[in-house]
Design a protein around this motif. Structure first.
Motif, short mmCIF file in Angstrom:
data_model
loop_
_atom_site.label_atom_id
_atom_site.label_comp_id
_atom_site.label_asym_id
_atom_site.label_seq_id
_atom_site.Cartn_x
_atom_site.Cartn_y
_atom_site.Cartn_z
N VAL A 44 0.65 -1.14 -0.06
CA VAL A 44 -0.16 0.04 -0.01
C VAL A 44 0.98 1.35 0.07
CG1 VAL A 44 -1.87 1.34 1.22
CG2 VAL A 44 -1.71 -1.41 1.29
N TYR A 72 -0.87 -1.26 -4.52
CA TYR A 72 -2.12 -0.60 -4.40
C TYR A 72 -1.90 1.09 -3.94
CZ TYR A 72 -6.78 0.77 -3.24
OH TYR A 72 -8.08 1.64 -3.01
N PRO A 74 -3.82 4.03 -3.33
CA PRO A 74 -5.01 4.79 -3.32
C PRO A 74 -4.89 6.28 -3.10
CG PRO A 74 -4.76 3.97 -1.24
CD PRO A 74 -3.43 3.20 -2.29
N SER A 103 -7.95 -7.11 -2.97
CA SER A 103 -9.24 -6.50 -3.57
C SER A 103 -9.76 -5.87 -2.45
CB SER A 103 -9.96 -7.65 -4.03
OG SER A 103 -9.57 -8.36 -5.16
N ARG A 106 -9.57 -1.77 -1.83
CA ARG A 106 -10.38 -0.77 -2.81
C ARG A 106 -11.71 -0.62 -2.07
NH1 ARG A 106 -8.15 -3.30 -7.83
NH2 ARG A 106 -7.04 -1.83 -8.73
N VAL A 253 -5.95 -7.05 -8.16
CA VAL A 253 -5.06 -6.07 -7.67
C VAL A 253 -3.72 -6.67 -8.14
CG1 VAL A 253 -4.19 -4.83 -5.59
CG2 VAL A 253 -6.50 -5.35 -6.15
N SER A 256 -3.76 -6.52 -12.49
CA SER A 256 -4.65 -5.40 -13.19
C SER A 256 -5.74 -5.81 -14.04
CB SER A 256 -3.83 -4.56 -13.63
OG SER A 256 -3.05 -3.95 -12.50
#
Length: 277
Positions: A44, A72, A74, A103, A106, A253, A256
Motif C-alpha cells: 500500500v 495498491y 489509493p 481486493s 479498494r 490487484v 490489473s
C-alpha cells in the motif's frame, strides 16, 4: 507509517524503507525474503511518496517475475494509508485468500474519511481550492478544515465551521504537526459523534501531501475486525480470468486484469449480421 497493532492478532507490518535510495539488490533481497516467508505481498503506497519509490516497486516486481506482489496506490492522505494498511493486517489473520485480501483494499477505502486542519492552502493541490480561500490563506492566523476523501470539502475555521463526516459509527485518529489547534478534538470529533479518539505521530509524508507542515491530520475508520470481515465477505467473489486468483470487485490487484468485456462498450444487437450490397 506503520500504526501499532489493533490487537494481539493483528499481523506485524513490513515497512519497505528507503526504496528509492538503497541499492536495488538490497531491495530485491528484502522483498524476496518477505515472499518466501509469507507467500504474497500487498504493498500500500501513498501518492505522497517520491516518484522513485513507485518506479523501484515496479522494477522489483518485474525483476522477480512475481505475480504474488500487489501494488495498491489509493488517493488517500498518509494517515488514511496507514489506517488502511492496518485494516489489511487485521484481515490477514482471517480465512481470506490473497486475492480477496488484496481486493479488499479498494472496498475498505470507501469507509475511510480523511482530512486535516491546515494553516495554509496556498500549496494544497490535492483538493480544489478557490481564489477566496487562497486569498484568506494569507491572513495571519487563518486555519482551514479540509476533507480529502471521500468527497473534497474545504471551510475556513470559525464559530460556524462544519464538515460532513461518516454516517456510521467510527473511531478517529489524530496526528498533530506544527499547527497549534484543538479544533479537531474539541469541535469536529463531537460533531461527528465518533466512538473513540486516539492520537498518533504525524506520518513522515504528511507535510508533502498537504503542502504544509502546519497541520493537524485526522482520519476516521472502522476498527473492529468482525465488521471488516463481514464487509469483505458480503461481496460476491469471482476468479480472475488472467492469473486465476479469487477477487472481489472489477479489477485484479495482482495483475490489473478486468473481466472480459468489462471495458468494452455494448455491441449493437444486430452487429453480427452480414451486410449486403
Amino acid at each position: 507509517m506503520a500504526l501499532p497493532a489493533q490487537d494481539e492478532r493483528t499481523m506485524p507490518a513490513v515497512v519497505l524503507h528507503d526504496l528509492d535510495r538503497q541499492p536495488l539488490e538490497q531491495t530485491l533481497d528484502g522483498v524476496r525474503t518477505v515472499l518466501d516467508q509469507h507467500g504474497h505481498l500487498i504493498v500500500v503506497c501513498s501518492h505522497g511518496a517520491a516518484d522513485g519509490v513507485l518506479r523501484r516497486l515496479r522494477t522489483v516486481r518485474s525483476l522477480l517475475e512475481s505475480d504474488r506482489i500487489a501494488l495498491y496506490r489509493p488517493g488517500l492522505p498518509p494517515l488514511g494509508i496507514a489506517v488502511l494498511a492496518r485494516q489489511l493486517r487485521q484481515l490477514a489473520t482471517c480465512d481470506l485468500s490473497p486475492g480477496v485480501l488484496a481486493s479488499a483494499a479498494r472496498l475498505l477505502t470507501h469507509y475511510v474519511h480523511c482530512g486535516a486542519v491546515l494553516g495554509s492552502v496556498t500549496r494544497l493541490d490535492r483538493v480544489p481550492v478557490g481564489l477566496k480561500a487562497h486569498a484568506k490563506s494569507w491572513v495571519p492566523g487563518a486555519q482551514f478544515g479540509v476533507i480529502a476523501h471521500p468527497e473534497p470539502q474545504l471551510v475556513r475555521i470559525g464559530p460556524e465551521a462544519a464538515l460532513s463526516g461518516p454516517d456510521f459509527g467510527a473511531w478517529m485518529l489524530v496526528a498533530k504537526g506544527q499547527l497549534p489547534s484543538d479544533w479537531v478534538t474539541a469541535s469536529l470529533a463531537p460533531s461527528w459523534n465518533v466512538l473513540g479518539l486516539r492520537e498518533v505521530p504525524l506520518p513522515a509524508e504528511s507535510a508533502r501531501w498537504w503542502g504544509t507542515a502546519k497541520l493537524v491530520e485526522f482520519c476516521t475508520y472502522l476498527p473492529d475486525l468482525p465488521v471488516l470481515y463481514q464487509l469483505v465477505t458480503s461481496v460476491r467473489q469471482s476468479v480472475c480470468h488472467w492469473c486465476g486468483v479469487d477477487v472481489i470487485g472489477d479489477r485484479c490487484v495482482f495483475c490489473s486484469a478486468t473481466p472480459p468485456g468489462h471495458d468494452r462498450p455494448d455491441r449493437p444487437a444486430d452487429d453480427s449480421r452480414t451486410p449486403t450490397g
